[in-house]
Design a protein around this motif. Structure first.
Motif, short mmCIF file in Angstrom:
data_model
loop_
_atom_site.label_atom_id
_atom_site.label_comp_id
_atom_site.label_asym_id
_atom_site.label_seq_id
_atom_site.Cartn_x
_atom_site.Cartn_y
_atom_site.Cartn_z
N ILE A 187 0.76 -0.94 0.11
CA ILE A 187 0.10 -0.13 0.09
C ILE A 187 0.81 1.35 0.38
CG2 ILE A 187 -1.95 -1.06 0.86
CD1 ILE A 187 -0.68 0.06 3.65
N SER A 188 0.56 2.33 -0.48
CA SER A 188 1.33 3.35 -0.44
C SER A 188 0.68 4.72 0.17
CB SER A 188 1.18 4.08 -1.75
OG SER A 188 -0.17 4.39 -2.52
N SER A 189 0.04 4.49 1.00
CA SER A 189 -0.94 4.97 2.59
C SER A 189 -0.32 4.32 3.57
CB SER A 189 -2.62 5.21 1.46
OG SER A 189 -2.39 5.74 1.13
N TRP A 190 -0.59 5.49 4.97
CA TRP A 190 -0.24 5.19 5.96
C TRP A 190 -1.77 4.70 6.19
CZ3 TRP A 190 3.37 9.36 5.74
CH2 TRP A 190 4.79 8.85 5.56
N TYR A 191 -2.04 3.19 7.11
CA TYR A 191 -3.54 3.08 7.27
C TYR A 191 -3.56 3.43 9.10
CZ TYR A 191 -4.24 0.68 2.65
OH TYR A 191 -5.17 0.85 2.35
N TRP A 192 -3.71 4.33 9.20
CA TRP A 192 -4.64 4.24 11.33
C TRP A 192 -3.99 5.30 12.20
CZ3 TRP A 192 -7.23 -0.19 8.93
CH2 TRP A 192 -8.40 -0.43 8.71
N VAL A 193 -2.36 4.73 11.82
CA VAL A 193 -1.13 5.07 12.29
C VAL A 193 -0.98 7.05 12.30
CG1 VAL A 193 0.24 4.20 10.49
CG2 VAL A 193 1.26 5.35 13.55
N GLU A 194 -0.85 7.14 13.85
CA GLU A 194 -0.82 8.89 12.85
C GLU A 194 0.27 9.68 14.04
OE1 GLU A 194 -3.96 12.10 13.65
OE2 GLU A 194 -3.32 10.54 15.57
N SER A 195 0.77 8.55 15.02
CA SER A 195 2.55 9.38 15.74
C SER A 195 3.17 8.55 16.44
CB SER A 195 2.10 10.96 15.82
OG SER A 195 0.98 10.43 17.47
N VAL A 196 4.30 8.88 16.01
CA VAL A 196 4.95 8.56 16.96
C VAL A 196 5.37 9.93 17.83
CG1 VAL A 196 7.12 6.66 17.10
CG2 VAL A 196 5.43 6.31 15.63
N VAL A 197 5.73 8.64 19.29
CA VAL A 197 6.17 10.03 20.66
C VAL A 197 7.51 9.59 21.63
CG1 VAL A 197 5.62 11.49 22.52
CG2 VAL A 197 3.86 11.75 20.25
N VAL A 198 8.10 10.21 21.66
CA VAL A 198 9.31 9.68 23.00
C VAL A 198 9.32 10.21 23.88
CG1 VAL A 198 10.53 8.41 20.70
CG2 VAL A 198 11.23 10.76 21.60
N GLU A 199 9.39 9.71 24.60
CA GLU A 199 10.05 10.33 25.96
C GLU A 199 11.34 11.73 26.27
OE1 GLU A 199 9.23 8.47 29.59
OE2 GLU A 199 7.19 8.46 28.78
N LYS A 200 11.23 13.06 25.91
CA LYS A 200 12.65 13.38 26.55
C LYS A 200 12.66 14.49 27.59
CE LYS A 200 15.10 13.46 23.31
NZ LYS A 200 16.59 12.15 23.14
N PRO A 201 14.35 14.91 27.23
CA PRO A 201 14.13 16.26 28.37
C PRO A 201 13.07 17.72 28.02
CG PRO A 201 16.12 15.52 28.44
CD PRO A 201 15.39 15.29 27.14
N ARG A 202 12.99 18.52 29.26
CA ARG A 202 12.01 19.07 28.81
C ARG A 202 12.53 20.11 28.13
NH1 ARG A 202 7.26 19.19 30.89
NH2 ARG A 202 6.75 17.53 32.95
N ARG A 203 13.70 20.08 27.64
CA ARG A 203 14.69 21.66 26.44
C ARG A 203 14.57 20.92 24.60
NH1 ARG A 203 19.07 19.90 24.85
NH2 ARG A 203 20.23 18.17 25.27
N VAL A 204 13.42 19.27 25.06
CA VAL A 204 13.79 19.33 23.72
C VAL A 204 11.99 19.31 23.22
CG1 VAL A 204 14.01 17.02 22.40
CG2 VAL A 204 15.30 17.28 23.98
#
Length: 409
Positions: A187-204
């Motif tokens: 497939i050439s689309s992304w299905y249902w996935v919207e974001s990937v998030v990581v935990e970083k120090p608050r200055r990031v």
């Protein structure tokens, strides 16, 4: 306490390998953290017959590319444009290998409030629990899950410029498999996935790139991650800003600022969801309006100027800085006329001189042919005279002053 780190090995050309390294959390990791986006794609209705009909009891493997490494990885699944609840089970996150394969030993199960199955109501999204792993920067991840029953219309991202995969056999849950053999449909689309998030120090912080197909990367090489926001992220890695910003691409092909279209909700209406509601966002880069001009929704520069002021006000109300980008040339492209181009020229002059943005980047100047300013420099043209190719997107990324991301309101 330990965290799994996925590390790429130096391997011969055309080979892919990785190892799992167990490491103790460092004091820096134990410091106060907050979520930062390492990848994003604006949610919309996926086009075509499959997008409209949906999937029934199939497994999906989406390939997405990180900008920033980090631990405490979470994934957002969206059913924003669905017409019924969608149930996902066997959700996994791993390092992508060749084709639909996952690098052995990296496919980690994900949970949602401790459960391995989640039902997402129409018009909503869910964020997974943190995965006890550290993902690398500039790496392709495989986000896999199984869709239970009939999904109805698919929420996702239509023009991914990336190949992902769907299983070929209904009913067989293969999301947890690291082999790719069962994922027989590309497939050439992304299905249902919207974001990937990581935990970083608050200055990031998170930098969001907002716009239409030119932000979306239309015209770049599929699977090569050469959209201009990707190439800005690459520059960040080797700059004094290394590790300071995650990059989320919230461009939608065919999108307009002033009017809904086949490219989804108009920019004025999706700006909060796609920009201001993103985790840790501090700066947004706005490159949008060429489709309004091409389709006569902006007959005068003042139409877009009013809309830009609205976006700036929305962002400033949340202490988010706004970088304005000039609109790139498109003589020879679809729906070009000299009269429409005069609107583009006037809009660009306002972006350059008004002082109303917190900063500007002149993509028009970076990509135009000096001998014919209404047209792309031929080396930068994808061939349709509307979208840059890989070299054009590289020129845009090089023109971007990385210090613009330091803006602090």
């Amino acid at each position: 306490m330990t965290s799994t780190t996925w590390t790429r090995l130096a391997v011969p050309a055309l080979a892919v390998s990785a190892v799992i390294v167990l490491t103790s959390l460092t004091p820096a990791q134990a410091a106060p953290v907050h979520p930062v986006g390492t990848w994003g794609a604006s949610a919309d209705e996926v086009g075509g017959a499959v997008g409209a009909a949906g999937l029934t009891d199939r497994s999906v493997r989406n390939l997405v590319h990180t900008s920033l490494g980090g631990s405490g990885v979470r994934v957002t699944l969206s059913n924003a444009f669905g017409d019924r609840p969608v149930t996902f089970t066997s959700t996994h996150l791993g390092l992508a290998g060749d084709g639909a394969e996952v690098v052995p030993g990296t496919n980690r199960p994900m949970t949602f409030e401790g459960a391995d199955e989640v039902t997402v109501a129409p018009g909503t999204e869910v964020l997974s629990d943190p995965v006890d792993a550290t993902v690398p920067a500039d790496a392709t991840l495989a986000v896999s899950f199984h869709v239970v029953g009939e999904s109805g219309p698919i929420t996702g991202h239509d023009v991914a410029t990336q190949t992902s995969y769907v299983s070929g056999t209904a009913g067989a849950d293969v999301a947890g498999e690291e082999a790719g053999a069962a994922f027989t449909t590309q497939i050439s689309s992304w299905y249902w996935v919207e974001s990937v998030v990581v935990e970083k120090p608050r200055r990031v912080r998170t930098a969001v790139f907002f716009g239409d197909s030119i932000t979306d990367g239309n015209g770049s090489t599929a699977g090569a991650d050469r959209r201009y926001p990707d190439q800005v992220a690459d520059r960040l890695v080797t700059s004094r800003f290394a590790g300071r910003f995650g990059v989320m691409n919230e461009g939608i092909s065919a999108n307009r600022v002033l009017a809904d279209s086949t490219g989804g909700q108009r920019g004025l209406d999706r700006f909060r969801r796609d920009v201001l509601d993103q985790p840790g966002v501090s700066t947004v880069v706005v490159l949008a309006g060429i489709n309004d001009i091409r389709w006569d929704h902006a007959d005068d520069a003042s139409d877009l100027i009013t809309a830009y002021r609205d976006l700036i006000a929305q962002a400033h109300s949340e202490d988010v800085c706004v970088v304005g980008a000039t609109l790139t040339p498109y003589e020879g492209g679809s729906r070009y006329t000299p009269a429409r181009d005069q609107v583009r020229v006037a809009v660009n002059e306002w972006i350059r001189t008004s002082g109303e943005f917190d900063g500007i980047v002149d993509f028009d100047a970076a990509t135009r042919d000096p001998a014919r300013p209404a047209r792309f420099l031929p080396a930068y043209d994808s061939g349709d005279h509307l979208h840059p190719g890989d070299a054009g997107y590289a020129a845009m990324a090089e023109a971007f002053d990385l210090s613009l991301l330091e803006c602090d309101r």
